[in-house]
Design a protein around this motif. Structure first.
Motif, short mmCIF file in Angstrom:
data_model
loop_
_atom_site.label_atom_id
_atom_site.label_comp_id
_atom_site.label_asym_id
_atom_site.label_seq_id
_atom_site.Cartn_x
_atom_site.Cartn_y
_atom_site.Cartn_z
N UNK A 1 50.76 -59.77 -90.64
CA UNK A 1 50.17 -59.11 -89.59
C UNK A 1 49.58 -60.16 -88.93
N UNK A 2 48.68 -61.12 -89.26
CA UNK A 2 48.76 -62.66 -88.33
C UNK A 2 48.84 -62.65 -87.46
N UNK A 3 49.01 -62.74 -85.95
CA UNK A 3 49.77 -62.90 -85.24
C UNK A 3 51.49 -62.45 -85.08
N UNK A 4 51.22 -61.05 -85.18
CA UNK A 4 52.56 -60.32 -85.99
C UNK A 4 53.84 -60.91 -86.58
N UNK A 5 53.21 -61.59 -87.62
CA UNK A 5 53.69 -62.15 -88.16
C UNK A 5 54.44 -63.31 -88.29
N UNK B 1 49.17 -48.40 -97.37
CA UNK B 1 47.97 -47.89 -96.93
C UNK B 1 46.77 -48.89 -96.80
N UNK B 2 46.92 -50.43 -96.88
CA UNK B 2 46.30 -51.12 -96.69
C UNK B 2 46.64 -52.00 -94.99
N UNK B 3 47.93 -51.72 -94.76
CA UNK B 3 48.47 -52.10 -93.29
C UNK B 3 47.68 -50.62 -92.16
N UNK B 4 47.78 -49.66 -93.27
CA UNK B 4 47.55 -48.11 -92.09
C UNK B 4 46.42 -48.61 -92.03
N UNK B 5 44.96 -49.06 -92.71
CA UNK B 5 43.74 -49.02 -92.95
C UNK B 5 43.40 -50.39 -92.03
N UNK B 6 44.03 -51.17 -91.92
CA UNK B 6 43.51 -52.46 -90.80
C UNK B 6 44.37 -51.90 -89.16
N UNK B 7 45.16 -51.03 -89.39
CA UNK B 7 45.84 -50.79 -87.56
C UNK B 7 44.92 -49.61 -87.39
N UNK B 8 44.24 -49.01 -88.07
CA UNK B 8 43.27 -47.72 -87.32
C UNK B 8 42.79 -48.40 -85.89
N UNK B 9 42.42 -47.07 -85.21
CA UNK B 9 42.09 -47.58 -84.20
C UNK B 9 42.81 -48.39 -82.99
N UNK C 1 53.25 -53.94 -83.00
CA UNK C 1 52.75 -55.21 -82.49
C UNK C 1 53.13 -55.93 -81.33
N UNK C 2 53.07 -57.09 -80.68
CA UNK C 2 53.23 -57.31 -79.81
C UNK C 2 54.47 -59.29 -80.08
#
Length: 462
Positions: free
Chosen positions: A245-249, A274-282, A287-288
């Motif tokens: 996910x760093x720098x939108x991949x 599950x981890x992706x969902x948790x990392x993007x919470x809030x 991603x741009x």
């Protein structure tokens, strides 16, 4: 950024000759000049952190935290490491001499090459412009920095700040498009360092060939992850998701696809989702992406994938945003598996054994990085040894790039040459062989006409 041809030609014409004149004065060779430039790079990053973060947000939609982590901290660390070790790197290396060359002394000294061209990419436009510049100035070279036109805010920032913090007579920033790069390469530099994609890398190498300009190519490729049945799946899921996910991949050493043992596939997939969902919470669920061309390419990869989309898949072209997308078992023939993804899409493929993983990866071009998750040291090392790649990490991803003691570079389609730390200093230096001999003794037997006795002695010596 659009650069008119007449402006581009005026900006680039004679740039190499101008800097060669500066280099010829010896200005860049002393240790103190080199240390001053390295310290200047550190100060630029530290004092201008807010401005850098603002430029990266404008170009890439990056958060301030990712700007610091991906571009600023890594650049400072590289410059600080070089500054602390440079005096040691510059020392001559004495070598032993064979009997025939005694008396005498021999050594290798590291001479600056002259004028170096640095062609930066858009994905980490500060770090991948200033990181190579660290190597260039540590080696005592003049340099032209050509930032990517696809990150215009950062390009303009570098053009404004580099003359403020560094020696503006010896280090120039020239902005422009691909035509500018071609015009610069045509001038014939003493070395060119390019970071970017494989196809553009071929064009850079071709453009450098007429002037015999040596090149370092930091390219990309499909960096695989192997997850064995005994791996710690919680750790693997967190680290894979984080780096993806760093720098939108949009990272050359991001995990491009995962090969996971069938017995733990479903569990790993669930944990990654599950981890992706948790990392993007809030935060925004999407991603741009840098521009429309890249967005359309990524959207097409998702649309043409034959596997099962288990997370994401959505996109918004108006805002250039794509959801982190996980696709399980796409066909190896899918476009998704045929080109570097360079975006927030993660294919996960099932394998029956580690031998199958080795065969799958080695049937494709050599990747820039290889990642293996396993609890077995023996298995990790066996897989690393069996699969060629530019670099490799066991039980993590991408961290080798942040170790200046390690060389960073590709192999085959993923690049040629390496830099970082001492490796960058040596890559942009000429390792010059020097042999010093006294005038005496000067035995006559080595000069013609040769007698039988002289030849017998020489055969023993040489």
């Amino acid at each position: 950024m659009t650069i008119h041809a007449d402006y581009r030609d005026a900006a680039t014409s004679g740039a190499r000759d101008e800097l060669q004149s500066v280099f010829a004065t010896g200005r860049t060779k002393p240790l103190q000049w080199r240390l001053a430039q390295l310290a200047g790079i550190e100060r630029l990053c530290q004092e201008q952190e807010a401005a850098i973060a603002e430029a990266l947000a404008a170009d890439l939609g990056r958060s301030a935290v990712e700007a610091w982590l991906g571009d600023i901290a890594s650049t400072v660390a590289e410059a600080a490491y070089a500054r602390k070790n440079l005096k040691k790197w510059m020392r001559r290396k004495r070598v032993g001499l064979p009997l025939a060359q005694r008396p005498g002394s021999g050594w290798v000294q590291y001479d600056p090459l002259g004028v170096v061209l640095i062609i930066g990419p858009w994905n980490y436009p500060l770090y991948l412009s200033l990181g190579p510049l660290v190597a260039a100035v540590a080696a005592g070279n003049c340099a032209v920095v050509k930032p990517s036109e696809l990150a215009p805010a950062t390009s303009a920032l570098l053009a404004r700040l580099i003359p403020r913090y560094l020696d503006g007579d010896a280090i120039k920033v020239i902005e422009g498009d691909a035509g500018t790069t071609q015009s610069l390469l045509a001038q014939g530099f003493d070395h060119a360092l390019f970071t970017g994609g494989t196809e553009v890398g071929r064009k850079i190498m071709a453009a450098a060939a007429p002037t015999l300009t040596p090149v370092t190519l930091e390219l990309g490729g499909k960096s695989p992850v192997i997850v064995t049945a005994d791996a710690d799946l919680d750790v693997a899921a967190r680290r894979i998701a984080w780096v993806k996910l760093l720098n939108s991949g949009q990272t050359c050493i991001a995990p491009d696809y995962v090969l996971v043992d069938r017995t733990v596939r479903d569990e790993l997939v669930a944990k990654i989702v599950e981890t992706i969902r948790a990392f993007r919470a809030g935060d925004s669920p999407s991603l741009r992406i840098v521009n429309e061309r890249q967005f359309d390419r990524l959207a097409s990869l998702i649309a043409t994938a034959s596997g099962k989309v288990v997370a994401g898949g959505g996109s918004n072209r108006a805002e250039l945003r794509i959801e982190p997308t996980v696709i399980v078992d796409p066909a190896p023939s899918d476009p998704l598996m045929g080109e570097e993804i360079f975006g927030p899409i993660l294919p996960i493929l099932t394998i029956e054994s580690t031998d199958a993983a080795v065969k799958f990866i080695n049937a494709r071009p050599k990747p820039l990085a290889l990642y293996v998750f396993t609890k077995s040291t023996q298995t990790g090392r066996r897989l690393i040894d069996a699969i060629p790649s530019g670099g490799a990490v066991i039980n993590h991803l991408a961290m080798h790039c942040l170790v200046p003691q390690l060389p960073f570079g590709g192999v085959g389609d993923s690049g040629m040459g390496a830099y970082h730390g001492r490796w960058g200093f040596e890559a942009l230096s000429h390792r010059r062989a020097v042999l010093a001999k006294p005038a005496k003794p000067d035995p006559s037997l080595v000069y013609p006409p040769y007698t039988e006795r002289a030849l017998k002695i020489m055969r023993r010596l040489f």
